[in-house]
Scaffold this active site. Structure first.
Site, mmCIF file in Angstrom:
data_model
loop_
_atom_site.group_PDB
_atom_site.id
_atom_site.type_symbol
_atom_site.label_atom_id
_atom_site.label_comp_id
_atom_site.label_asym_id
_atom_site.label_seq_id
_atom_site.Cartn_x
_atom_site.Cartn_y
_atom_site.Cartn_z
ATOM 1 C CG ASN A 223 52.117 30.773 37.026
ATOM 2 O OD1 ASN A 223 53.139 30.522 37.647
ATOM 3 N ND2 ASN A 223 51.856 30.268 35.840
ATOM 4 C CG HIS B 57 43.906 55.909 47.128
ATOM 5 N ND1 HIS B 57 43.775 56.901 46.195
ATOM 6 C CD2 HIS B 57 44.901 55.115 46.694
ATOM 7 C CE1 HIS B 57 44.666 56.724 45.225
ATOM 8 N NE2 HIS B 57 45.356 55.636 45.506
ATOM 9 C CB ALA C 150 49.662 38.047 27.835
ATOM 10 N NE ARG D 44 34.362 47.720 27.259
ATOM 11 C CZ ARG D 44 34.668 48.766 26.547
ATOM 12 N NH1 ARG D 44 34.190 49.928 26.845
ATOM 13 N NH2 ARG D 44 35.457 48.646 25.511
ATOM 14 N NE ARG E 139 39.838 33.626 17.818
ATOM 15 C CZ ARG E 139 39.726 32.328 18.140
ATOM 16 N NH1 ARG E 139 38.574 31.729 18.003
ATOM 17 N NH2 ARG E 139 40.763 31.655 18.584
#
Length: 177
Positions: A74, A105, A147, A153, A170
């Site tokens: 999108n 960097h 969102a 991780r 969940r």
């Protein structure tokens, strides 16, 4: 007749907009502005809807971005690779999301490159709007990232994660496809 002309126009402009890609599959569709830098490989039937803001796909020297077939990207998405970003089949990436495999960097010396670690989105992953995926992350098959989440991780398959940093909310029911 108008519908056929519009389809032909989208096909031709999509070919032009993806001309800088190293490899591109059949039936790719691009609406809006696409910026491609470096080794970028698009699978078949990839759809990029960059009508509000450009989509940026940038791979540095020796790096690669690979996007699997039937993915949807999108507006405003930025994907940056200093090493490798791999996106599996049937993935959806929401507006203004950011995926990067490096800090680009060093913290000590901003003129030196940062540490890079590959990013992998397995098949059928969905990233909501404004998701940030950082270096070294693997998002498992069928996972959904809510969102605004910042993924720092690995995410297990069929998991719903959200928050900053992203945490497990969940597990999703596995659907037979």
């Amino acid at each position: 007749m108008i519908g056929k002309l519009q389809t032909v126009w989208v096909v031709l402009t999509s070919l032009f907009k993806t001309r800088r890609c190293t490899r591109r599959g059949k039936l790719i569709r691009v609406w809006g502005s696409l910026q491609v830098i470096g080794d970028v490989r698009l699978g078949e039937r990839v759809r990029i809807r960059a009508t509000h803001l450009p989509v940026e796909l940038a791979a540095g020297p020796g790096a690669m971005i690979e996007i699997g077939e039937r993915c949807y990207i999108n507006s405003g998405v930025s994907i940056g690779a200093q090493e490798r970003v791999t996106i599996g089949k049937n993935c959806a990436i929401g507006n203004y999301s950011l995926i990067m495999d490096s800090d680009f960097h060093s913290l000590d010396d901003h003129t030196q490159p940062g540490v890079a670690a590959p990013v992998v989105l397995e098949d059928n992953v969905w990233l909501g709007a404004r998701v940030t995926v950082l270096k070294g992350v693997r998002i498992g098959r069928g996972a959904v990232v809510a969102a605004g989440a910042v993924v720092t991780r690995d995410v297990p398959p069929c998991a719903l994660v959200g928050g900053v940093p992203a945490r497990l909310i969940r597990f999703l029911e596995k659907s037979e496809k």
